[in-house]
Design an enzyme around this catalytic site. Structure first.
Site, PDB file in Angstrom:
ATOM      1  N   ARG A 190       0.849  -1.156  -0.021  1.00  0.00           N
ATOM      2  CA  ARG A 190      -0.088  -0.136  -0.018  1.00  0.00           C
ATOM      3  C   ARG A 190       0.783   1.097  -0.001  1.00  0.00           C
ATOM      4  NH1 ARG A 190      -4.784   0.149   4.389  1.00  0.00           N
ATOM      5  NH2 ARG A 190      -3.191   0.898   5.757  1.00  0.00           N
ATOM      6  N   LYS A 205      11.852  -0.292   6.249  1.00  0.00           N
ATOM      7  CA  LYS A 205      12.378  -1.268   7.493  1.00  0.00           C
ATOM      8  C   LYS A 205      10.847  -1.926   7.897  1.00  0.00           C
ATOM      9  CE  LYS A 205      11.785  -0.605  12.097  1.00  0.00           C
ATOM     10  NZ  LYS A 205      11.461  -2.032  12.238  1.00  0.00           N
ATOM     11  N   PRO A 206      10.927  -3.180   7.772  1.00  0.00           N
ATOM     12  CA  PRO A 206       9.883  -3.982   8.007  1.00  0.00           C
ATOM     13  C   PRO A 206      10.021  -4.504   9.479  1.00  0.00           C
ATOM     14  CG  PRO A 206      11.379  -5.318   7.063  1.00  0.00           C
ATOM     15  CD  PRO A 206      12.041  -4.093   6.876  1.00  0.00           C
ATOM     16  N   ALA A 207       8.867  -4.676  10.059  1.00  0.00           N
ATOM     17  CA  ALA A 207       8.779  -4.973  11.400  1.00  0.00           C
ATOM     18  C   ALA A 207       9.813  -6.147  11.816  1.00  0.00           C
ATOM     19  CB  ALA A 207       7.363  -5.465  11.855  1.00  0.00           C
ATOM     20  N   GLU A 208      10.566  -6.174  12.760  1.00  0.00           N
ATOM     21  CA  GLU A 208      11.411  -7.174  13.270  1.00  0.00           C
ATOM     22  C   GLU A 208      10.652  -8.557  13.350  1.00  0.00           C
ATOM     23  OE1 GLU A 208      10.430  -4.877  16.870  1.00  0.00           O
ATOM     24  OE2 GLU A 208      11.133  -4.332  14.920  1.00  0.00           O
ATOM     25  N   THR A 263       0.935   5.128  18.346  1.00  0.00           N
ATOM     26  CA  THR A 263       0.813   6.858  18.309  1.00  0.00           C
ATOM     27  C   THR A 263       2.236   7.115  18.903  1.00  0.00           C
ATOM     28  OG1 THR A 263      -1.530   6.640  18.422  1.00  0.00           O
ATOM     29  CG2 THR A 263      -0.373   8.873  19.113  1.00  0.00           C
ATOM     30  N   GLY A 266       5.075   7.134  16.580  1.00  0.00           N
ATOM     31  CA  GLY A 266       4.724   7.825  15.581  1.00  0.00           C
ATOM     32  C   GLY A 266       5.085   9.329  16.033  1.00  0.00           C
ATOM     33  N   GLU A 283      -0.226   6.337   9.907  1.00  0.00           N
ATOM     34  CA  GLU A 283      -1.300   5.499  10.370  1.00  0.00           C
ATOM     35  C   GLU A 283      -1.126   5.082  11.735  1.00  0.00           C
ATOM     36  OE1 GLU A 283      -3.428   1.366  10.415  1.00  0.00           O
ATOM     37  OE2 GLU A 283      -2.548   1.825   8.127  1.00  0.00           O
ATOM     38  N   ARG A 311     -10.788 -10.670  13.146  1.00  0.00           N
ATOM     39  CA  ARG A 311      -9.827 -10.735  12.263  1.00  0.00           C
ATOM     40  C   ARG A 311      -8.515 -10.564  12.903  1.00  0.00           C
ATOM     41  NH1 ARG A 311      -8.421  -6.846   8.045  1.00  0.00           N
ATOM     42  NH2 ARG A 311      -9.816  -5.462   9.062  1.00  0.00           N
ATOM     43  N   CYS A 317      -5.390  -2.246  13.931  1.00  0.00           N
ATOM     44  CA  CYS A 317      -5.738  -0.938  14.365  1.00  0.00           C
ATOM     45  C   CYS A 317      -7.138  -0.565  14.086  1.00  0.00           C
ATOM     46  CB  CYS A 317      -4.749  -0.021  13.389  1.00  0.00           C
ATOM     47  SG  CYS A 317      -5.015  -0.008  11.835  1.00  0.00           S
ATOM     48  N   GLU A 413      -6.394   0.784  23.586  1.00  0.00           N
ATOM     49  CA  GLU A 413      -6.311  -0.020  22.292  1.00  0.00           C
ATOM     50  C   GLU A 413      -5.915  -1.445  22.825  1.00  0.00           C
ATOM     51  OE1 GLU A 413      -5.255  -0.138  17.485  1.00  0.00           O
ATOM     52  OE2 GLU A 413      -3.747   0.720  19.135  1.00  0.00           O
ATOM     53  N   SER A 473     -11.951  -1.972   4.462  1.00  0.00           N
ATOM     54  CA  SER A 473     -10.685  -1.639   3.726  1.00  0.00           C
ATOM     55  C   SER A 473     -10.991  -2.289   2.257  1.00  0.00           C
ATOM     56  CB  SER A 473      -9.626  -2.529   4.272  1.00  0.00           C
ATOM     57  OG  SER A 473      -9.519  -2.268   5.759  1.00  0.00           O
TER      58      SER A 473
END
Length: 510
Positions: A190, A205-208, A263, A266, A283, A311, A317, A413, A473
């Site tokens: 995306r 950088k992807p998540a570890e 957040t 972010g 996001e 899901r 999120c 959350e 989505s």
């Protein structure tokens, strides 16, 4: 293993064995596209330090493999390669970029089953769900292959006869990206496909926890003809994530930051990006209200709850977080939801047939979810189903009723399989409750009253609204939050704008 209700408790039926059920699973013996090196400038690359870190299957705790533990210096090198590649990539035509993205999408669809197996292996989500994510992720390749050819400038009527006003749209430059573990394929496509379609280059950088899905995409991108340096993947452990993120944010060659995650993180990235006044899209976290009015279709509302709440085992999120049910339908809704949860939810390894609920991503996630449940029970909530750890990273799908606003599950959350139900009386009351949060990502409501539908759609302070729908989505629709849930939009016709600069050109002496 199945899940059955008995009174106010849920029982998980597990076959007896000397090996714990959460370790004895049907993981594949081999998976294609599993790369144990990062991808920089079109080459499979190790960290300069030679260090690596382990990637673990969350379903059984077993090591899948290793990837390079890169640092700020490695990231700086990747940025330099991306900058060099940008000088030529920005000169390609929209059609040339479109052809490559289209070929990339075709290759991903041809290999969707293998990509899904890899995703389930590192993330844990059920294989059917992983396959759906791969197809969703691939749809962004196809979409932005088309949108690349629709980047239109403008000619504006000038107030002066001797001047002409032109508007150009041009690629912004190197885009730095940080993506999460819960959608390790779709969150990359995306972002990256929009940037690539616009003529930008990417350092990501992807998540570890889930680097392999990102690296697999690189192999197929290369086969599709994407030039070296256009897409670069920098892998790193948690201990190096801070310095890698800081390098992306503070390096002046990076002109854009795109982040999906918490957040808290972010806000740190925003502060760091301010040093070079970068364009930023984010996001961030949510606290989605899921509102069920007395006029709602009960079956529709319960089905919407199931798809929104459970899901990815509740780890999205946009999951229903605060489920707010009007007092007239409250008892029937609780009863119906308990029945459907007991009938339809099955905990297990993602490769097990029929599994709908995989593991949480790690033990910290399990402790957080259990903490929310125990806090709610201590403060007076009634446990209807679940509420137990199930070994390893598994947690029983949980239904709580009589939740109040002072409980953690109402204020924070959840990011886990807890359906926490709160009762309300009036529309005015529920609007105040729903909007009383700094989050503003997703909201849902169910009503058959058309006037109420219009009022609620306008008054809810969220960037994404599902009306009588728990799954909204779509590639074609914009995805972005209000308030502290984010900046900018991804996907849709608006997604490309995040990677374009507008230039005003005044032609004088005409």
């Amino acid at each position: 293993m199945t899940l059955r209700a008995a009174g106010s408790k849920v029982h998980l039926l597990i076959k007896k064995s000397s090996i714990p059920w959460y370790i004895k699973m049907a993981a594949p013996t081999s998976v294609r596209f599993l790369h144990e090196k990062a991808y920089v400038n079109g080459k499979w690359t190790e960290a300069a330090s030679g260090k690596t870190f382990d990637v673990v299957n969350p379903s059984n705790g077993k090591k899948i493999g290793v990837v390079p533990d890169m640092d700020a210096t490695d990231t700086q090198n990747a940025i330099q390669f991306a900058q060099t590649a940008f000088e030529s990539w920005k000169e390609t035509t929209a059609k040339e970029r479109s052809v490559i993205l289209r070929k990339w999408s075709e290759l991903c669809m041809q290999n969707k089953d293998e990509l899904a197996k890899l995703l389930t292996l590192e993330n844990g989500k059920p294989l059917a769900e992983a396959t759906g994510e791969v197809m969703y992720g691939t749809s962004f390749m196809e979409w932005f292959a088309e949108e690349a050819r629709r980047v239109y400038g403008d000619i504006i009527q000038s107030p002066a006869k001797s001047k002409k006003i032109l508007v150009f749209k041009q690629p912004i430059g190197v885009a730095g990206m940080i993506t999460p573990w819960n959608f390790p394929n779709a969150m990359i496509t995306r972002k990256a496909c929009a940037a690539i379609a616009a003529g930008c280059t990417v350092v990501l950088k992807p998540a570890e926890d889930t680097p392999y899905s990102a690296l697999a995409l690189c192999e197929l991108a290369e086969k599709a003809g994407l030039p070296p340096g256009v897409l670069n993947i920098v892998t790193c452990s948690r201990s190096n994530a801070g310095e890698v993120g800081k390098m992306l944010c503070e390096n002046p060659m990076v002109k854009k930051i795109s982040f999906t995650g918490s957040t808290v993180v972010g806000k740190i990235l925003l502060q760091q990006s301010a040093s070079t006044v970068k364009k930023v899209s984010m996001e961030l976290g949510g606290n989605a209200p899921f509102i069920v009015f007395d006029s709602a279709d009960l079956d529709q509302a319960v089905n919407g709850t199931m798809v929104s709440k459970f899901r990815c085992s509740g780890q999205t999120c946009v999951c229903a977080n605060r489920i707010l049910v009007q007092e007239g339908i409250y008892p029937k809704y609780i009863q119906k939801l308990a029945e459907v949860m007991s009938r339809d939810l099955k905990i297990g390894d993602g490769f097990e047939s029929g599994t709908t609920q995989g593991p949480l991503i790690n033990s910290n996630a399990v402790e957080k979810v259990d903490g929310h449940v125990q806090d709610a029970i201590q403060k007076g909530a009634k446990l209807v189903l679940g509420g137990q750890k199930k070994g390893g990273n598994f947690y029983a799908p949980t239904l709580l009723q009589d939740v109040t606003l002072d409980m953690k599950c109402a204020k924070e959350e959840i990011f886990g399989p807890i359906a926490a139900i709160h009762k309300f009386k009036t529309e005015e009351e529920v609007i105040k409750i729903a909007n009383a949060t700094t989050a503003g990502l997703a909201g849902y409501f169910f009503s058959q009253n058309i006037s109420q539908v219009w009022r609620m759609a306008e008054k809810l302070e969220y960037g994404l609204i599902g009306v009588n729908e728990g799954l909204f989505s779509m590639t074609e629709a914009p995805f972005g939050g209000w308030k502290e849930s984010g900046l900018g939009s991804e996907g849709s016709k608006y997604g490309l704008n995040e990677y374009l600069e507008i230039k005003y050109v005044c032609l004088g002496g005409m």
